[in-house]
Design a protein around this motif. Structure first.
Motif, mmCIF file in Angstrom:
data_model
loop_
_atom_site.group_PDB
_atom_site.id
_atom_site.type_symbol
_atom_site.label_atom_id
_atom_site.label_comp_id
_atom_site.label_asym_id
_atom_site.label_seq_id
_atom_site.Cartn_x
_atom_site.Cartn_y
_atom_site.Cartn_z
ATOM 1 N N MET B 1 0.849 -1.197 0.000
ATOM 2 C CA MET B 1 0.000 0.000 0.000
ATOM 3 C C MET B 1 0.888 1.252 0.000
ATOM 4 S SD MET B 1 -3.236 0.686 2.488
ATOM 5 C CE MET B 1 -2.565 1.889 3.607
ATOM 6 N N LYS B 2 0.481 2.267 -0.755
ATOM 7 C CA LYS B 2 1.282 3.480 -0.845
ATOM 8 C C LYS B 2 1.252 4.227 0.488
ATOM 9 C CE LYS B 2 0.306 7.076 -3.500
ATOM 10 N NZ LYS B 2 -0.097 7.793 -4.693
ATOM 11 N N ASN B 3 2.462 4.629 0.946
ATOM 12 C CA ASN B 3 2.514 5.347 2.218
ATOM 13 C C ASN B 3 2.482 6.854 1.962
ATOM 14 O OD1 ASN B 3 2.698 5.778 4.884
ATOM 15 N ND2 ASN B 3 4.832 5.091 5.119
ATOM 16 N N LYS B 4 1.318 7.462 2.134
ATOM 17 C CA LYS B 4 1.157 8.881 1.808
ATOM 18 C C LYS B 4 1.729 9.780 2.900
ATOM 19 C CE LYS B 4 -2.575 9.769 -1.310
ATOM 20 N NZ LYS B 4 -3.822 10.511 -1.429
ATOM 21 N N THR B 5 2.340 10.915 2.490
ATOM 22 C CA THR B 5 2.843 11.873 3.470
ATOM 23 C C THR B 5 1.639 12.636 4.026
ATOM 24 O OG1 THR B 5 4.615 12.165 1.903
ATOM 25 C CG2 THR B 5 4.568 13.695 3.762
ATOM 26 N N PRO B 6 1.551 12.766 5.361
ATOM 27 C CA PRO B 6 0.409 13.522 5.902
ATOM 28 C C PRO B 6 0.459 14.970 5.430
ATOM 29 C CG PRO B 6 1.653 12.427 7.643
ATOM 30 C CD PRO B 6 2.434 12.276 6.389
ATOM 31 N N LEU B 7 -0.698 15.604 5.362
ATOM 32 C CA LEU B 7 -0.731 17.006 4.940
ATOM 33 C C LEU B 7 -0.038 17.882 5.970
ATOM 34 C CD1 LEU B 7 -4.438 17.440 3.753
ATOM 35 C CD2 LEU B 7 -2.427 17.011 2.359
ATOM 36 N N THR B 8 0.556 18.990 5.514
ATOM 37 C CA THR B 8 1.177 19.927 6.451
ATOM 38 C C THR B 8 0.085 20.793 7.081
ATOM 39 O OG1 THR B 8 1.429 21.641 4.799
ATOM 40 C CG2 THR B 8 3.250 20.077 5.011
ATOM 41 N N LEU B 9 0.458 21.517 8.126
ATOM 42 C CA LEU B 9 -0.491 22.406 8.794
ATOM 43 C C LEU B 9 -1.048 23.427 7.794
ATOM 44 C CD1 LEU B 9 -1.893 23.591 11.274
ATOM 45 C CD2 LEU B 9 0.234 24.789 11.840
ATOM 46 N N SER B 10 -0.163 24.003 6.967
ATOM 47 C CA SER B 10 -0.612 25.007 5.993
ATOM 48 C C SER B 10 -1.583 24.414 4.981
ATOM 49 C CB SER B 10 0.579 25.593 5.243
ATOM 50 O OG SER B 10 1.463 26.147 6.164
ATOM 51 N N GLU B 11 -1.311 23.187 4.549
ATOM 52 C CA GLU B 11 -2.219 22.540 3.585
ATOM 53 C C GLU B 11 -3.589 22.282 4.216
ATOM 54 O OE1 GLU B 11 0.914 20.038 0.774
ATOM 55 O OE2 GLU B 11 0.330 19.235 2.724
ATOM 56 N N ARG B 12 -3.562 21.864 5.470
ATOM 57 C CA ARG B 12 -4.836 21.605 6.150
ATOM 58 C C ARG B 12 -5.610 22.907 6.347
ATOM 59 N NH1 ARG B 12 -4.099 16.442 9.861
ATOM 60 N NH2 ARG B 12 -1.927 16.065 9.459
ATOM 61 N N LEU B 13 -4.870 23.984 6.693
ATOM 62 C CA LEU B 13 -5.538 25.280 6.878
ATOM 63 C C LEU B 13 -6.133 25.754 5.549
ATOM 64 C CD1 LEU B 13 -2.968 27.016 9.260
ATOM 65 C CD2 LEU B 13 -5.322 26.453 9.829
ATOM 66 N N ALA B 14 -5.410 25.501 4.452
ATOM 67 C CA ALA B 14 -5.923 25.899 3.138
ATOM 68 C C ALA B 14 -7.197 25.122 2.813
ATOM 69 C CB ALA B 14 -4.859 25.662 2.071
ATOM 70 N N ASP B 15 -7.224 23.842 3.178
ATOM 71 C CA ASP B 15 -8.439 23.047 2.940
ATOM 72 C C ASP B 15 -9.603 23.566 3.771
ATOM 73 O OD1 ASP B 15 -7.587 21.288 1.003
ATOM 74 O OD2 ASP B 15 -6.782 19.839 2.440
ATOM 75 N N LEU B 16 -9.278 24.015 4.968
ATOM 76 C CA LEU B 16 -10.314 24.550 5.865
ATOM 77 C C LEU B 16 -10.994 25.762 5.218
ATOM 78 C CD1 LEU B 16 -11.281 23.840 8.703
ATOM 79 C CD2 LEU B 16 -9.631 25.443 9.615
ATOM 80 N N LEU B 17 -10.200 26.552 4.508
ATOM 81 C CA LEU B 17 -10.752 27.756 3.867
ATOM 82 C C LEU B 17 -11.671 27.418 2.688
ATOM 83 C CD1 LEU B 17 -7.784 30.270 4.007
ATOM 84 C CD2 LEU B 17 -9.823 30.197 5.429
ATOM 85 N N LYS B 18 -11.514 26.205 2.163
ATOM 86 C CA LYS B 18 -12.405 25.795 1.058
ATOM 87 C C LYS B 18 -13.822 25.547 1.575
ATOM 88 C CE LYS B 18 -8.792 23.386 -1.482
ATOM 89 N NZ LYS B 18 -8.192 22.061 -1.561
#
Lengths: 183, 36
Positions: B1-18
């Motif tokens: 199974m592919k081991n995905k890198t967790p999202l960074t804090l900034s990426e998560r905050l950007a998703d929150l704004l969506k």
């Protein structure tokens, strides 16, 4: 009853804050209540006090106080918090269209919920909503230095909770942190 | 199974704004003028 002149003056004061209030209400309401309802209630409560609060520099803090109280009261009325989390995750999935991203954002929301209240608020005001440091400090009734410290501590704690600080941790340690957020 | 890198804090905050709903200033004007 609020006069038409007061309504017009209120709207002129409010307009520059519209997008930022929207972001703040959204970040506070998500999974707890409808952001639109929250925003409408906060706006109308602030409008009702427009003629009473002569010093308009205090209105922003007043408005955010209304938002915070509404969210707190709404949260208190929810009987089972586990259901809230399930619903929030489902909502995130439907809005982001990606189950993994939804889980990661849900972990972020839970981690923000674990921060000391004043740090979480500073982060939501500055980083998420886009208020300036000066406005964040004014809303929180603290110095600009104190507001900056709160934001920086919040980010540091979040990075630690999200295991993003580059520190090597064992799987057991990471699982412990995730469990503390998820459960 | 592919081991995905967790999202960074900034990426998560950007998703929150969506997730921010679209509420226009015109909508606020109607709330204010319809309110009694």
């Amino acid at each position: 009853m609020v006069s038409t002149a007061s309504k017009t003056a209120f709207l002129a004061w409010y307009q520059p804050y519209h997008q930022r209030l929207l972001r703040y209400c959204s970040s506070r309401a998500f999974g707890v209540m409808d952001a639109e309802d929250l925003m409408q209630e906060a706006i109308l409560a602030t409008l009702a006090n427009w003629d009473n609060i002569k010093d308009h520099s205090k209105l922003l803090a007043y408005m955010m106080g209304v938002v915070n109280n509404l969210v707190r009261n709404h949260r208190r009325r929810i009987p089972f918090k586990g259901k809230l989390d399930e619903e929030r995750l489902a909502q995130l999935e439907s809005k982001l269209g990606d189950a993994e991203k939804a889980l990661e954002v849900n972990i972020l929301l839970k981690a923000i919920g674990q921060l000391p209240k004043e740090q979480a608020e500073a982060l939501q005001l500055f980083t998420i909503s886009g208020f300036s440091i000066r406005e964040t400090a004014l809303i929180q009734g603290v110095s600009e230095g104190a507001a900056k410290t709160r934001i920086s501590r919040a980010r540091k704690t979040l990075r630690r909770l999200l295991a993003e600080d580059g520190q090597r941790m064992s799987i057991a340690q990471r699982l412990q942190i995730y469990a503390s957020i998820l459960l | 199974m592919k081991n995905k890198t967790p999202l960074t804090l900034s990426e998560r905050l950007a998703d929150l704004l969506k997730l921010v709903p679209e509420i226009t200033f015109e909508q606020v004007i109607s709330w204010v003028f319809e309110a009694e």
